[in-house]
Design a protein around this motif. Structure first.
Motif, PDB file in Angstrom:
ATOM      1  N   SER A  69      -3.143 -14.878   5.809  1.00 50.04           N
ATOM      2  CA  SER A  69      -2.844 -16.281   4.664  1.00 50.04           C
ATOM      3  C   SER A  69      -1.307 -15.879   4.408  1.00 50.04           C
ATOM      4  CB  SER A  69      -3.970 -15.687   3.366  1.00 50.04           C
ATOM      5  OG  SER A  69      -4.052 -14.314   2.400  1.00 50.04           O
ATOM      6  N   LEU A  70      -1.019 -14.520   4.391  1.00 51.35           N
ATOM      7  CA  LEU A  70       0.261 -14.198   4.201  1.00 51.35           C
ATOM      8  C   LEU A  70       1.383 -14.807   5.171  1.00 51.35           C
ATOM      9  CD1 LEU A  70       0.001 -10.197   2.907  1.00 51.35           C
ATOM     10  CD2 LEU A  70       0.536 -12.895   1.241  1.00 51.35           C
ATOM     11  N   ASP A  71       1.277 -14.723   6.447  1.00 53.87           N
ATOM     12  CA  ASP A  71       0.768 -16.127   7.423  1.00 53.87           C
ATOM     13  C   ASP A  71       2.887 -15.319   7.783  1.00 53.87           C
ATOM     14  OD1 ASP A  71       1.172 -17.941   9.389  1.00 53.87           O
ATOM     15  OD2 ASP A  71       2.316 -19.488   8.192  1.00 53.87           O
ATOM     16  N   ASP A  72       3.690 -16.182   8.437  1.00 57.77           N
ATOM     17  CA  ASP A  72       5.044 -15.996   8.595  1.00 57.77           C
ATOM     18  C   ASP A  72       5.790 -15.003   7.228  1.00 57.77           C
ATOM     19  OD1 ASP A  72       5.031 -16.068  11.241  1.00 57.77           O
ATOM     20  OD2 ASP A  72       5.962 -18.497  10.780  1.00 57.77           O
ATOM     21  N   THR A  73       5.440 -15.448   6.169  1.00 57.77           N
ATOM     22  CA  THR A  73       6.163 -14.370   4.813  1.00 57.77           C
ATOM     23  C   THR A  73       6.508 -13.355   5.043  1.00 57.77           C
ATOM     24  OG1 THR A  73       4.939 -16.508   3.763  1.00 57.77           O
ATOM     25  CG2 THR A  73       6.201 -14.501   2.203  1.00 57.77           C
ATOM     26  N   VAL A  74       5.452 -12.369   5.759  1.00 56.00           N
ATOM     27  CA  VAL A  74       5.041 -11.066   5.924  1.00 56.00           C
ATOM     28  C   VAL A  74       5.178 -10.965   7.316  1.00 56.00           C
ATOM     29  CG1 VAL A  74       4.380  -9.367   5.508  1.00 56.00           C
ATOM     30  CG2 VAL A  74       4.604 -10.624   3.834  1.00 56.00           C
ATOM     31  N   SER A  75       6.507 -10.097   7.388  1.00 52.91           N
ATOM     32  CA  SER A  75       7.336  -9.216   8.391  1.00 52.91           C
ATOM     33  C   SER A  75       6.673  -7.570   8.707  1.00 52.91           C
ATOM     34  CB  SER A  75       8.720  -9.877   9.022  1.00 52.91           C
ATOM     35  OG  SER A  75       9.662  -8.634   8.762  1.00 52.91           O
ATOM     36  N   PHE A  76       6.187  -7.410   8.240  1.00 53.84           N
ATOM     37  CA  PHE A  76       5.772  -5.458   8.270  1.00 53.84           C
ATOM     38  C   PHE A  76       4.870  -5.298   7.347  1.00 53.84           C
ATOM     39  CE2 PHE A  76       9.204  -2.206   8.175  1.00 53.84           C
ATOM     40  CZ  PHE A  76       8.389  -1.588   9.285  1.00 53.84           C
ATOM     41  N   TYR A  77       4.246  -4.552   7.443  1.00 52.04           N
ATOM     42  CA  TYR A  77       2.672  -3.982   7.061  1.00 52.04           C
ATOM     43  C   TYR A  77       2.421  -2.285   7.095  1.00 52.04           C
ATOM     44  CZ  TYR A  77       0.848  -8.446   6.638  1.00 52.04           C
ATOM     45  OH  TYR A  77       1.156 -10.022   5.805  1.00 52.04           O
ATOM     46  N   LYS A  78       1.889  -2.094   6.059  1.00 57.36           N
ATOM     47  CA  LYS A  78       1.595  -0.347   6.182  1.00 57.36           C
ATOM     48  C   LYS A  78      -0.210  -0.205   6.354  1.00 57.36           C
ATOM     49  CE  LYS A  78       1.157   2.107   2.056  1.00 57.36           C
ATOM     50  NZ  LYS A  78       0.232   3.169   2.134  1.00 57.36           N
ATOM     51  N   VAL A  79      -0.324   0.315   7.188  1.00 52.63           N
ATOM     52  CA  VAL A  79      -1.894   0.906   7.052  1.00 52.63           C
ATOM     53  C   VAL A  79      -1.778   2.510   6.862  1.00 52.63           C
ATOM     54  CG1 VAL A  79      -3.703   1.234   8.830  1.00 52.63           C
ATOM     55  CG2 VAL A  79      -1.831  -0.380   9.490  1.00 52.63           C
ATOM     56  N   GLY A  80      -3.042   2.440   5.621  1.00 52.07           N
ATOM     57  CA  GLY A  80      -3.066   3.699   4.519  1.00 52.07           C
ATOM     58  C   GLY A  80      -4.616   4.149   5.202  1.00 52.07           C
ATOM     59  N   LEU A  81      -4.265   5.208   4.534  1.00 45.95           N
ATOM     60  CA  LEU A  81      -5.618   6.057   4.453  1.00 45.95           C
ATOM     61  C   LEU A  81      -7.712   5.533   4.668  1.00 45.95           C
ATOM     62  CD1 LEU A  81      -4.874   9.494   3.197  1.00 45.95           C
ATOM     63  CD2 LEU A  81      -5.283   8.800   4.924  1.00 45.95           C
ATOM     64  N   GLU A  82      -6.880   4.314   3.138  1.00 47.76           N
ATOM     65  CA  GLU A  82      -7.996   3.518   2.658  1.00 47.76           C
ATOM     66  C   GLU A  82      -8.523   2.569   4.058  1.00 47.76           C
ATOM     67  OE1 GLU A  82      -7.479   0.803  -0.479  1.00 47.76           O
ATOM     68  OE2 GLU A  82     -10.155  -0.319  -0.355  1.00 47.76           O
ATOM     69  N   LEU A  83      -7.454   2.224   4.622  1.00 46.96           N
ATOM     70  CA  LEU A  83      -8.083   1.103   6.006  1.00 46.96           C
ATOM     71  C   LEU A  83      -8.275   2.191   7.335  1.00 46.96           C
ATOM     72  CD1 LEU A  83      -7.978  -1.889   6.240  1.00 46.96           C
ATOM     73  CD2 LEU A  83      -5.814  -1.980   7.719  1.00 46.96           C
ATOM     74  N   LEU A  84      -7.738   3.393   7.097  1.00 51.93           N
ATOM     75  CA  LEU A  84      -8.186   4.293   8.778  1.00 51.93           C
ATOM     76  C   LEU A  84      -9.606   4.253   8.771  1.00 51.93           C
ATOM     77  CD1 LEU A  84      -6.332   6.261  10.343  1.00 51.93           C
ATOM     78  CD2 LEU A  84      -6.918   7.748   8.682  1.00 51.93           C
ATOM     79  N   PHE A  85     -10.160   4.606   7.924  1.00 52.20           N
ATOM     80  CA  PHE A  85     -11.369   4.720   7.959  1.00 52.20           C
ATOM     81  C   PHE A  85     -12.717   3.020   8.053  1.00 52.20           C
ATOM     82  CE2 PHE A  85      -9.854   8.549   5.315  1.00 52.20           C
ATOM     83  CZ  PHE A  85     -10.059   9.678   6.569  1.00 52.20           C
ATOM     84  N   VAL A  86     -11.874   2.453   8.276  1.00 49.59           N
ATOM     85  CA  VAL A  86     -12.731   0.855   8.926  1.00 49.59           C
ATOM     86  C   VAL A  86     -12.451   0.468   9.722  1.00 49.59           C
ATOM     87  CG1 VAL A  86     -13.783   0.871   6.471  1.00 49.59           C
ATOM     88  CG2 VAL A  86     -11.441  -0.348   6.880  1.00 49.59           C
ATOM     89  N   GLY A  87     -10.966   1.354  10.716  1.00 47.01           N
ATOM     90  CA  GLY A  87     -10.777   0.497  11.763  1.00 47.01           C
ATOM     91  C   GLY A  87      -9.221   0.971  11.987  1.00 47.01           C
ATOM     92  N   GLY A  88      -8.541   1.071  11.078  1.00 46.45           N
ATOM     93  CA  GLY A  88      -7.226   0.514  10.743  1.00 46.45           C
ATOM     94  C   GLY A  88      -6.064   1.100  11.971  1.00 46.45           C
ATOM     95  N   LEU A  89      -6.090   1.952  12.705  1.00 43.13           N
ATOM     96  CA  LEU A  89      -5.741   2.251  13.941  1.00 43.13           C
ATOM     97  C   LEU A  89      -5.211   1.222  14.813  1.00 43.13           C
ATOM     98  CD1 LEU A  89      -5.677   5.791  14.933  1.00 43.13           C
ATOM     99  CD2 LEU A  89      -3.873   5.060  13.813  1.00 43.13           C
ATOM    100  N   GLN A  90      -7.231   0.709  15.035  1.00 39.87           N
ATOM    101  CA  GLN A  90      -7.329  -0.888  15.835  1.00 39.87           C
ATOM    102  C   GLN A  90      -6.141  -2.052  15.196  1.00 39.87           C
ATOM    103  OE1 GLN A  90     -11.132  -1.353  15.843  1.00 39.87           O
ATOM    104  NE2 GLN A  90     -10.929  -3.698  16.108  1.00 39.87           N
ATOM    105  N   PHE A  91      -6.201  -1.967  14.350  1.00 37.43           N
ATOM    106  CA  PHE A  91      -5.619  -3.304  13.170  1.00 37.43           C
ATOM    107  C   PHE A  91      -4.445  -3.124  13.019  1.00 37.43           C
ATOM    108  CE2 PHE A  91      -4.429  -5.748   9.636  1.00 37.43           C
ATOM    109  CZ  PHE A  91      -5.183  -6.967   9.863  1.00 37.43           C
ATOM    110  N   ALA A  92      -3.665  -1.285  13.487  1.00 35.28           N
ATOM    111  CA  ALA A  92      -2.740  -1.802  13.825  1.00 35.28           C
ATOM    112  C   ALA A  92      -2.077  -2.615  14.988  1.00 35.28           C
ATOM    113  CB  ALA A  92      -1.857   0.074  13.427  1.00 35.28           C
TER     114      ALA A  92
END
Ligand code: C5P
Length: 239
Positions: free
Chosen positions: A28-51
């Motif tokens: 939904s943020l589409d082209d508005t956002v170019s940079f994301y932070k993957v932190g500890l919460e997302l890490l344990f549900v597949g955050g590295l794969q999402f990176a």
């Protein structure tokens, strides 16, 4: 020095309970956002794969792993993280042994190493409880200087400390600032908060923003609002 647009200075913290929620927000943020932070919460549900997914979408990725361990472990962990092709990685800036190990582990890869100085939810009272007689501002500056001397590319610090860090380091030493709230917005669990305009004017290079965007009823519109504030503050600086 390379030019960084206001849009590229906004980092949205993907502190989400599931990959589906993170995916849907990024969509939904589409082209508005170019940079994301993957932190500890997302890490344990597949955050590295999402990176990796984010990289394939040509987004920049900040892995907020806040590493702290013995040198050997940190060196090898940082080396593996650098192989993932992410842009920023955090390591706790509490001691130079850990930081030297991180710099060695990164080697000549382009990933930027950022030292976590003092978490933006901590106050003088909290530091006293940890056994430190310093105020957050004093400890942040002390750790920022150590990070700079050790060869780190920058620090995570609140906007309230940005000016002193800039004065004590160098123009290209990155200051990445969480704890950002619009004037009149709630603080959540953050203590040392600042508005985007003031943080940028104080010298922050990047703003990390989580809940004000991820929990907004219109996240894209809210992200645009923050980008507008960043742009206006930067225009004000060059006048
Ligand atoms: O939701 P909010 O905007 O408060 O999120 C701030 C983000 O920045 C969180 O992901 C948090 O982990 C991170 N962070 C922080 N303070 C630091 C380092 C990172 O708040 N010193």
């Amino acid at each position: 020095m390379t030019y960084t647009s206001a849009r590229d200075r906004l980092i949205v913290a993907l502190d989400m309970p599931t990959l589906e929620a993170a995916r849907s927000l990024v969509h939904s943020l589409d082209d508005t956002v170019s940079f994301y932070k993957v932190g500890l919460e997302l890490l344990f549900v597949g955050g590295l794969q999402f990176a990796q997914e984010l990289r394939h979408m040509r987004k920049r990725v900040f892995l907020d792993m806040k590493l702290l361990d013995i040198g050997n472990t940190v060196e090898r962990a940082v080396s593996n993280a650098a192989d993932l092709g992410v842009n920023f990685l955090t390591v706790h800036g509490t001691d130079v042994k850990t930081m030297h190990a991180a710099v060695t582990g990164r080697g000549d890869r382009p990933m930027k190493l950022l030292a976590v100085t003092v978490l933006t939810n901590l106050t003088t009272e909290d530091l006293k409880q940890q056994g430190s007689a310093m105020t957050p501002a004093q400890l942040v500056l002390h750790r920022a200087k150590l990070a700079y001397e050790t060869g780190f590319d920058g620090v995570i610090a609140s906007g309230q400390e940005a000016e002193a860090i800039r004065a004590a380091t160098a123009p290209d030493f990155l200051i990445v600032t969480p704890g950002i709230r619009l004037a009149g917005g709630g603080a959540d669990d953050q203590a040392r908060i600042m508005t985007p305009d003031r943080a940028i004017s104080a010298g922050a290079d990047y703003l990390v923003i989580g809940r004000p965007i991820t929990e907004a009823s219109e996240p894209k519109m809210m992200a645009d609002t923050f980008i507008r504030h960043i742009k206006e503050a930067r225009h004000g600086m060059v006048k």
